[in-house]
Design a protein around this motif. Sequence first.
Motif, PDB file in Angstrom:
ATOM      1  N   ILE B 620       1.128 -41.290 -97.610  1.00  0.00           N
ATOM      2  CA  ILE B 620       0.932 -41.179 -95.922  1.00  0.00           C
ATOM      3  C   ILE B 620       1.578 -41.988 -95.414  1.00  0.00           C
ATOM      4  CG2 ILE B 620      -1.036 -39.475 -96.347  1.00  0.00           C
ATOM      5  CD1 ILE B 620      -2.719 -42.417 -95.138  1.00  0.00           C
ATOM      6  N   GLU B 621       2.291 -42.729 -95.890  1.00  0.00           N
ATOM      7  CA  GLU B 621       3.063 -44.054 -94.795  1.00  0.00           C
ATOM      8  C   GLU B 621       4.710 -44.204 -94.621  1.00  0.00           C
ATOM      9  OE1 GLU B 621       0.236 -47.634 -94.382  1.00  0.00           O
ATOM     10  OE2 GLU B 621       1.948 -48.156 -95.337  1.00  0.00           O
ATOM     11  N   THR B 622       4.961 -43.149 -95.671  1.00  0.00           N
ATOM     12  CA  THR B 622       6.413 -43.234 -96.629  1.00  0.00           C
ATOM     13  C   THR B 622       7.132 -41.746 -96.090  1.00  0.00           C
ATOM     14  OG1 THR B 622       6.482 -42.905 -98.257  1.00  0.00           O
ATOM     15  CG2 THR B 622       6.695 -45.433 -97.096  1.00  0.00           C
ATOM     16  N   GLY B 623       6.445 -40.768 -96.384  1.00  0.00           N
ATOM     17  CA  GLY B 623       6.004 -39.209 -96.740  1.00  0.00           C
ATOM     18  C   GLY B 623       6.412 -39.117 -98.171  1.00  0.00           C
ATOM     19  N   ALA B 624       6.195 -39.308 -98.282  1.00  0.00           N
ATOM     20  CA  ALA B 624       7.309 -40.391-100.134  1.00  0.00           C
ATOM     21  C   ALA B 624       6.030 -38.758-101.035  1.00  0.00           C
ATOM     22  CB  ALA B 624       8.102 -40.924-100.820  1.00  0.00           C
ATOM     23  N   ASP B 731      -2.930 -29.644-100.913  1.00  0.00           N
ATOM     24  CA  ASP B 731      -4.460 -30.281-101.354  1.00  0.00           C
ATOM     25  C   ASP B 731      -4.217 -31.808-100.998  1.00  0.00           C
ATOM     26  OD1 ASP B 731      -6.803 -30.007-102.671  1.00  0.00           O
ATOM     27  OD2 ASP B 731      -5.841 -31.374-103.944  1.00  0.00           O
ATOM     28  N   ALA B 732      -3.450 -32.734-101.049  1.00  0.00           N
ATOM     29  CA  ALA B 732      -3.001 -34.181-100.873  1.00  0.00           C
ATOM     30  C   ALA B 732      -3.753 -34.669 -99.683  1.00  0.00           C
ATOM     31  CB  ALA B 732      -1.521 -34.559-101.724  1.00  0.00           C
ATOM     32  N   ILE B 733      -2.605 -33.710 -98.381  1.00  0.00           N
ATOM     33  CA  ILE B 733      -2.619 -33.974 -97.107  1.00  0.00           C
ATOM     34  C   ILE B 733      -3.330 -33.114 -96.002  1.00  0.00           C
ATOM     35  CG2 ILE B 733      -1.020 -36.188 -97.374  1.00  0.00           C
ATOM     36  CD1 ILE B 733       0.800 -33.551 -96.744  1.00  0.00           C
ATOM     37  N   GLY B 734      -4.323 -31.880 -96.504  1.00  0.00           N
ATOM     38  CA  GLY B 734      -3.886 -31.217 -95.782  1.00  0.00           C
ATOM     39  C   GLY B 734      -2.921 -29.881 -95.094  1.00  0.00           C
ATOM     40  N   VAL B 735      -1.483 -31.015 -95.294  1.00  0.00           N
ATOM     41  CA  VAL B 735      -0.681 -30.552 -94.222  1.00  0.00           C
ATOM     42  C   VAL B 735       0.606 -28.867 -95.493  1.00  0.00           C
ATOM     43  CG1 VAL B 735       1.825 -30.706 -93.449  1.00  0.00           C
ATOM     44  CG2 VAL B 735      -0.001 -32.059 -93.221  1.00  0.00           C
ATOM     45  N   ARG B 736       0.351 -28.232 -94.245  1.00  0.00           N
ATOM     46  CA  ARG B 736       0.981 -26.586 -95.473  1.00  0.00           C
ATOM     47  C   ARG B 736       2.664 -26.990 -94.894  1.00  0.00           C
ATOM     48  NH1 ARG B 736      -0.331 -24.050 -99.245  1.00  0.00           N
ATOM     49  NH2 ARG B 736      -2.549 -23.867 -98.717  1.00  0.00           N
ATOM     50  N   PHE B 737       3.584 -27.035 -96.222  1.00  0.00           N
ATOM     51  CA  PHE B 737       4.868 -26.349 -96.293  1.00  0.00           C
ATOM     52  C   PHE B 737       5.554 -25.470 -96.289  1.00  0.00           C
ATOM     53  CE2 PHE B 737       4.222 -31.340 -95.932  1.00  0.00           C
ATOM     54  CZ  PHE B 737       4.833 -31.345 -94.862  1.00  0.00           C
ATOM     55  N   GLU B 745      10.912 -37.210 -95.255  1.00  0.00           N
ATOM     56  CA  GLU B 745      10.781 -37.278 -93.564  1.00  0.00           C
ATOM     57  C   GLU B 745       9.767 -36.743 -92.676  1.00  0.00           C
ATOM     58  OE1 GLU B 745      15.044 -38.136 -92.646  1.00  0.00           O
ATOM     59  OE2 GLU B 745      14.727 -38.039 -90.418  1.00  0.00           O
ATOM     60  N   GLN B 746      10.485 -35.180 -93.021  1.00  0.00           N
ATOM     61  CA  GLN B 746       9.541 -34.408 -93.361  1.00  0.00           C
ATOM     62  C   GLN B 746       7.755 -33.870 -93.060  1.00  0.00           C
ATOM     63  OE1 GLN B 746      11.754 -31.400 -95.523  1.00  0.00           O
ATOM     64  NE2 GLN B 746      12.905 -31.319 -93.270  1.00  0.00           N
ATOM     65  N   VAL B 747       7.261 -35.024 -94.483  1.00  0.00           N
ATOM     66  CA  VAL B 747       5.967 -35.276 -95.436  1.00  0.00           C
ATOM     67  C   VAL B 747       6.021 -35.729 -93.239  1.00  0.00           C
ATOM     68  CG1 VAL B 747       4.455 -35.829 -96.350  1.00  0.00           C
ATOM     69  CG2 VAL B 747       6.615 -34.409 -97.547  1.00  0.00           C
ATOM     70  N   LEU B 748       6.428 -37.239 -93.571  1.00  0.00           N
ATOM     71  CA  LEU B 748       5.900 -38.062 -92.417  1.00  0.00           C
ATOM     72  C   LEU B 748       5.857 -37.351 -90.841  1.00  0.00           C
ATOM     73  CD1 LEU B 748       5.242 -40.732 -92.744  1.00  0.00           C
ATOM     74  CD2 LEU B 748       7.394 -41.482 -91.968  1.00  0.00           C
ATOM     75  N   ALA B 749       6.571 -36.396 -90.653  1.00  0.00           N
ATOM     76  CA  ALA B 749       6.695 -36.312 -88.768  1.00  0.00           C
ATOM     77  C   ALA B 749       5.359 -35.111 -89.206  1.00  0.00           C
ATOM     78  CB  ALA B 749       7.884 -35.494 -88.333  1.00  0.00           C
TER      79      ALA B 749
END
Lengths: 287, 759
Positions: B620-624, B731-737, B745-749
Amino acid sequence: MKSFDYFEPHSLEEAVGLQQQGQGRGCWLAGGTDLLVQMKEHVRQPGLVINLKKIRGLDDFHFDSVTGLRLGALVTAREVETSPLAHQHYAGLARACTDFASIQVRNRATVVGNICRASPSADTLPPLLADDASLCIHGPRGTRTVALEGFCTAPGRTILAPDEIVTHVLVPAPAPGTAKVYLKHGRREQMELATVGVAVSLTMSRGRCSRLGIVLGAVAPTPLRVPTAEALLLDEEPTRDRVHAAAAAAAQACQPISDVRASAGYRRQMVEVLTRRALVQALEVLR
Amino acid sequence: MTAFSIIGKSVKRNDLIDKVTGSAKYVADMQFPGLLYGKTLRSNVAHARILRIDASRALALPGVKAVLTHSDVPRVLHAGSPHPRSASLSCDQYILDDKVRFWGESVAVVAATSEEIAEEALGLIQVEYELLPAVFTVEEALRPGAPLVHDLGPGGNQVLDPVTCQRGDVEKGFQEADLILEGDYEGGRPVPAYMEPNVCTCQWDPTGGLTVWISTQTSFMVRGIMAEVLGLPLNKVRVLVDHMGGGFGAKQDLFQTEFLCALLARKTGRPVRMEFTREETFLGGRTRHPARIWLKQGFKKDGTITARQARIVYTSGAYGSHGPGVTNVGTTALASLYRCENIHVVGSCVYTNTPIAGAFRGFGVVQAYYALDIQMDEAAVALGMDPAELKLRNAVREGDVAPSGHPLIGHGLEDCIRRGKEEVGWEALRSRERDEHGPVRRGWGLGCEMHGSSAYPGIKEQGNAIVKMNEDGTVVLFTGTAGLGTGTHTVQAQIVAEEIGVTFESVSVVHGDTDAVPWDIGAFASHTTYMGGRVAQMAAAEVKAQLVARAALQQAVDPSQIEVRDGVVSVKGTDRSVSVREVMMPKRGIPAPQFVGSATYHPTKSYSFAAHFVEVAVDIETGAVKVLQVVPVHEVGKVIHPVAAAGQIEGGIQQGIGHTLYEDFQIDLKTGRSLNPNFVDYKMPLFMDMPTIRTVLLETAPDPGGPWGAKGIGEDPIVAIGPAIANAIYDAIGVRFHHYPIKPEQVLAALQEREGGAQ
């Protein structure tokens, strides 16, 4: 590929002589992993290629606890990667040599070649700069030693004259209480150019940071040492807040660009994350 | 049949020794006396009329033997992928045109005595362009009054008239819904990146016959269109394909180089080879169709889907290629996978001034099911249900109408989901305690898919095979199926050996010579086992009948009493047995018989199913995002060669991980220039990036159209892995792509945006 003349000199003098006869149109060949690709892709079209592999003494790989590390121009990344000495005393460089390209490439590519290529994202440059490395340069006017800092002047450019050869890289012996870390940010485990690279070389003495090198790769035209970040920790106790402040200062100091690999903004954020992680890891090693 | 001797066993592949010793010859390895090297000059503008080409300086360069421009080649309008039986084709290409429609299109070709000279000559050709306004995105292309890429077709930059798939009443369905979800989804522009760049060598013989050595999935299509365009009868064009370094669907097309190579060879009277550079495989190759999908579904509280409405728009690039087929298959796919009575789906395909999209493993379905499966996951969250339970409840099953219009056979999808849940311990995973320490969050996701084995009904397919038995009982199969590297010739030899009752080693395979093997539609659409294997089995059965009849006569028993197994012929209920060799041997000066069997097969369609269970770790710090493990469960009817089947699945997962997290062929939206046509900046996952994969193969829904019920496996794995990863990230971070590739970069943003919103 354009046709070219090819030579295998047996001494530095002979090599420099060939380059002078060729009016500086020649290219030195050590590992060749960059040169041959560039020639095939017409990025460079040398009139002559001068192979350095037959020159004695350029395969030096020597460590002394007082004088430090001496790597000849022919020492490959793989030799460093597989050297217990390198892992013990130059962990940042050893890591950079492990994260670099693939095993096949590392078996050929040389550390000095990686330095002279002066790529903004070169893996070996940040740890060497963080360790205050210097270079031995042989040319028509003899041999000189220069600091690595200042050697790279722009992407692909160095202070080296066409008829000069970097024969060795010298890295000082680490003081007791020193830890070194190199962290590379890329999408893949191997075969990757760094989007961001961060090297830390940190010495602790009596609970304070007595020496520190923080160097950033791939976020400026040349690898960037960040004294503003180092200053926040030097002679200080490396508290969590100071480590975070140094990481923020590193992010402040870098000059990244946006390209297909990543945006400038993301690179800057990664400088902060990786600098903090590198400092924390170095401190953990010393704990 | 009680037990199999060869089917279901991972026999040693018949191309193994050739490949591991390096003795396998690929087209670029083949040497010819007097060989010339052909190179292509590609446009450095995206849309322009060619006013003038001056090749005089190139022609004057020593070593240059010929230059061809649009004014030197036959002007025949043809389809880029000329499937002879396709229901929908876009006939929009010339060998060379006086217009260029994308950055990197062929403008002229040179033949010279060395690659270096040919390359140098390209730099000496001067082209004067009249620039035309260009369109690089679907939005630009569909704007009223937008510049037209082609004057042909339905107009408005449409490759074909929109495809509609409709049943029931969606309005009524939405009225009955307790929950309505609506979203926009987007698929990027990955490329197939096969190991072997496109290559062909052409040579004319003194009688006017043309031989083409080429890396293609469709040798008979190459023969057909080259004969047509060059004005030759079919027996004067011989196309040879031996080993191939992959194709992934894209090598169904012709790439203009085939015609140009033949024309250069004719002009110079010498053999000419044209081999793409890696960069050319990006510029002049084929990509997956970038896609935009608007999807809306209605759900009851219990998870029943009441309505599904969608619009899917595929970007074709500068030419139609497989656009019509992809649009048809992808659009109709949205009517299936999860049951729904009220459907209204519209698909379209749009020309833009960008590199050409073509056929690529997953054929329009990758994009469609990425959207559909992710929205099912979203629905599960909104309904407070377990996504696996929601998908299981709605999974298509026996008797449901498939995208092809056929009733589905069996319960493959349900079986895959149930088995996968058991394999990973899904219930326990759902209720596990989350580790929120440190920067890494882990998550699990499920992605489902189905995919047809064969291109029916879009293409009325046909497979042919000839099998002959030699006088020592060994067998030769003649097949038109190309071997992309999947092991299909091994699988077909297994099928022939099993059907006749001889050993695997006694069957050899002749392939890849259009003068020698029977006509074949090509190796694509996951049908080489389903169709090619089935027709080989049918031809083998003919030989077996002849063998049994001869053995029965020799043993003086009824043919029904004869059994053949592992090369031994025995009389049932007795201890009498002889070898197949003995049955075949010449007797008293009379030569051995020549047994030949041949068969033609027109398959319809079967569907394979898969459920992929995936674990990811997100920094969650790099978005990787790192894929940690995959448990792919595939229902394939019957497994012929377990290792080859698993290899297809693992390869599909690797390619799918690439699509979902890494691969993005980028085009400059101002100039149309390709920004990363190389492996330095176009990243694919490598072996060290691969997760642990634990493959499960099921045989619970065999299809009578395939050999012993076997269905396809080639395309399926790349379809399921994408939504599985996206769902696992949620499931991991609760963000839907809703798009791929999902970049760090998009995960982090997205994470930072959420943090900002929370504050």
